[in-house]
Design a protein around this motif. Structure first.
Motif, PDB file in Angstrom:
ATOM      1  N   GLY A 171     -11.113 -37.223  -0.492  1.00  0.00           N
ATOM      2  CA  GLY A 171      -9.454 -36.604  -0.500  1.00  0.00           C
ATOM      3  C   GLY A 171      -9.194 -35.804   0.598  1.00  0.00           C
ATOM      4  N   ALA A 172      -9.844 -35.080   1.142  1.00  0.00           N
ATOM      5  CA  ALA A 172     -10.059 -33.549   1.903  1.00  0.00           C
ATOM      6  C   ALA A 172      -8.670 -34.393   3.356  1.00  0.00           C
ATOM      7  CB  ALA A 172     -10.738 -32.903   2.259  1.00  0.00           C
ATOM      8  N   ASP A 173      -7.741 -33.877   3.942  1.00  0.00           N
ATOM      9  CA  ASP A 173      -7.472 -33.767   4.611  1.00  0.00           C
ATOM     10  C   ASP A 173      -8.383 -33.792   6.268  1.00  0.00           C
ATOM     11  OD1 ASP A 173      -4.235 -33.929   3.614  1.00  0.00           O
ATOM     12  OD2 ASP A 173      -5.080 -32.340   3.566  1.00  0.00           O
ATOM     13  N   GLU A 174      -9.432 -33.201   6.086  1.00  0.00           N
ATOM     14  CA  GLU A 174     -10.697 -32.863   7.078  1.00  0.00           C
ATOM     15  C   GLU A 174     -11.996 -32.581   5.990  1.00  0.00           C
ATOM     16  OE1 GLU A 174     -11.552 -30.618  11.224  1.00  0.00           O
ATOM     17  OE2 GLU A 174      -9.651 -30.542  10.065  1.00  0.00           O
ATOM     18  N   MET A 175     -12.745 -33.307   6.885  1.00  0.00           N
ATOM     19  CA  MET A 175     -14.220 -32.949   6.252  1.00  0.00           C
ATOM     20  C   MET A 175     -15.337 -33.150   7.350  1.00  0.00           C
ATOM     21  SD  MET A 175     -15.749 -31.905   3.799  1.00  0.00           S
ATOM     22  CE  MET A 175     -15.133 -32.682   2.292  1.00  0.00           C
ATOM     23  N   ILE A 176     -15.791 -31.518   7.926  1.00  0.00           N
ATOM     24  CA  ILE A 176     -16.365 -30.971   8.297  1.00  0.00           C
ATOM     25  C   ILE A 176     -18.349 -31.164   7.704  1.00  0.00           C
ATOM     26  CG2 ILE A 176     -17.228 -29.872  10.087  1.00  0.00           C
ATOM     27  CD1 ILE A 176     -14.418 -29.171  10.075  1.00  0.00           C
ATOM     28  N   VAL A 177     -19.544 -32.091   8.390  1.00  0.00           N
ATOM     29  CA  VAL A 177     -20.191 -31.927   7.054  1.00  0.00           C
ATOM     30  C   VAL A 177     -21.624 -31.054   8.339  1.00  0.00           C
ATOM     31  CG1 VAL A 177     -22.709 -33.405   6.987  1.00  0.00           C
ATOM     32  CG2 VAL A 177     -19.715 -33.556   6.722  1.00  0.00           C
ATOM     33  N   THR A 178     -22.113 -30.178   8.053  1.00  0.00           N
ATOM     34  CA  THR A 178     -22.484 -29.228   9.267  1.00  0.00           C
ATOM     35  C   THR A 178     -24.562 -29.958   8.548  1.00  0.00           C
ATOM     36  OG1 THR A 178     -23.157 -27.414   7.587  1.00  0.00           O
ATOM     37  CG2 THR A 178     -21.229 -27.690   9.461  1.00  0.00           C
ATOM     38  N   PRO A 179     -25.294 -29.496   9.721  1.00  0.00           N
ATOM     39  CA  PRO A 179     -26.787 -30.013   8.734  1.00  0.00           C
ATOM     40  C   PRO A 179     -27.552 -28.896   8.293  1.00  0.00           C
ATOM     41  CG  PRO A 179     -26.703 -28.719  11.639  1.00  0.00           C
ATOM     42  CD  PRO A 179     -25.129 -28.442  11.034  1.00  0.00           C
ATOM     43  N   ASP A 180     -26.515 -27.773   7.944  1.00  0.00           N
ATOM     44  CA  ASP A 180     -27.061 -26.200   7.283  1.00  0.00           C
ATOM     45  C   ASP A 180     -26.174 -25.434   6.506  1.00  0.00           C
ATOM     46  OD1 ASP A 180     -27.111 -24.503   9.317  1.00  0.00           O
ATOM     47  OD2 ASP A 180     -29.192 -25.750  10.276  1.00  0.00           O
ATOM     48  N   ASN A 194      -4.576 -20.479   7.361  1.00  0.00           N
ATOM     49  CA  ASN A 194      -6.640 -20.996   7.080  1.00  0.00           C
ATOM     50  C   ASN A 194      -6.990 -20.087   6.612  1.00  0.00           C
ATOM     51  OD1 ASN A 194      -5.084 -23.439   8.735  1.00  0.00           O
ATOM     52  ND2 ASN A 194      -6.736 -23.099   9.947  1.00  0.00           N
ATOM     53  N   ILE A 195      -7.177 -20.087   4.991  1.00  0.00           N
ATOM     54  CA  ILE A 195      -7.338 -19.951   4.056  1.00  0.00           C
ATOM     55  C   ILE A 195      -8.419 -20.004   4.040  1.00  0.00           C
ATOM     56  CG2 ILE A 195      -7.441 -18.193   2.179  1.00  0.00           C
ATOM     57  CD1 ILE A 195      -4.392 -17.892   2.484  1.00  0.00           C
ATOM     58  N   GLY A 196     -10.221 -19.412   4.285  1.00  0.00           N
ATOM     59  CA  GLY A 196     -10.986 -19.741   3.802  1.00  0.00           C
ATOM     60  C   GLY A 196     -11.820 -19.491   2.072  1.00  0.00           C
ATOM     61  N   VAL A 225      -8.979 -28.500   4.011  1.00  0.00           N
ATOM     62  CA  VAL A 225      -9.849 -28.781   5.671  1.00  0.00           C
ATOM     63  C   VAL A 225     -11.606 -28.561   4.476  1.00  0.00           C
ATOM     64  CG1 VAL A 225     -10.844 -28.030   7.552  1.00  0.00           C
ATOM     65  CG2 VAL A 225      -8.706 -28.257   7.027  1.00  0.00           C
ATOM     66  N   GLY A 226     -12.535 -29.421   3.975  1.00  0.00           N
ATOM     67  CA  GLY A 226     -13.567 -29.192   3.721  1.00  0.00           C
ATOM     68  C   GLY A 226     -14.641 -29.084   4.885  1.00  0.00           C
ATOM     69  N   THR A 282      -3.607 -24.312   4.143  1.00  0.00           N
ATOM     70  CA  THR A 282      -4.445 -24.794   3.894  1.00  0.00           C
ATOM     71  C   THR A 282      -6.222 -23.670   3.524  1.00  0.00           C
ATOM     72  OG1 THR A 282      -3.663 -25.434   6.302  1.00  0.00           O
ATOM     73  CG2 THR A 282      -6.182 -26.506   5.849  1.00  0.00           C
ATOM     74  N   LEU A 283      -6.261 -24.900   2.657  1.00  0.00           N
ATOM     75  CA  LEU A 283      -7.450 -24.091   1.938  1.00  0.00           C
ATOM     76  C   LEU A 283      -9.165 -24.727   2.386  1.00  0.00           C
ATOM     77  CD1 LEU A 283      -9.477 -22.654   0.252  1.00  0.00           C
ATOM     78  CD2 LEU A 283      -9.527 -25.398  -1.226  1.00  0.00           C
TER      79      LEU A 283
END
Length: 176
Positions: free
Chosen positions: A73-82, A2-4, A59-60, A33-34
């Motif tokens: 179209g991301a395989d996974e999307m996480i949304v953070t508050p800040d 998993n490469i950030g 993974v966004g 994985t990006l």
């Protein structure tokens, strides 16, 4: 792996989009994985398109105020508050980190990741991908900090400066 990746969401010239495209192809073809800021615009889109087209996973990690620009179209999307939680989540999800070209947001992300590593709060490999010499000035500053005793560990243990995506990926594969 998993490469950030921290990078700009701006529309940029070919001197920056082509290295992003090449790096994305290498990541995807290698089955990596990006993990990135999740935006479907600018350089972030170029990188994500290349990873996905080459068979990699996306993974966004977006943030609420940018959610409208998140890649559907991301395989996974996480949304953070800040933004602070976004950086923390990117770090948590990544085995290694690459800093590509970007503005003040990318610079903020890069310096925080380096500061956390400097204090032993993570030991993940960090790469500055120096496309078109973009980070020459930052590399010079980091070398001066190292030479003049501002860093508690050698610069070589803090960050690796890569001239292209193949160099960056080869370094990461050696480290993990």
């Amino acid at each position: 792996m998993n490469i950030g990746v921290f990078l700009s969401a701006a529309d940029l010239s070919e001197q920056y989009t082509e290295p992003a495209r090449e790096f994305g192809k290498l990541l995807g073809a290698g089955g990596h994985t990006l993990v990135w800021g999740g935006s479907d615009v600018g350089l972030m889109k170029v990188l994500a398109d290349s990873v996905q087209e080459a068979g990699g996973r996306l993974v966004g990690v977006s943030v609420e105020f940018l959610q409208a620009k998140a890649r559907a179209g991301a395989d996974e999307m996480i949304v953070t508050p800040d933004l602070a939680r976004r950086k923390a989540e990117l770090l948590r999800l990544s085995d290694a980190l690459v800093v590509m070209v970007g503005g003040t947001g990318t610079l903020d992300e890069a310096t925080e990741i380096l500061e956390l590593k400097k204090h032993g709060l993570h030991a993940k490999p960090v790469v500055l991908l120096n496309s078109a010499g973009f980070y020459d000035g930052l590399e010079l500053q980091l070398r001066r900090m190292d030479a003049e005793g501002f860093l508690p560990l050698p610069l070589s243990q803090l960050v690796y400066v890569a001239q292209d995506g193949a160099d960056a990926l080869a370094y990461l594969q050696e480290q993990l």
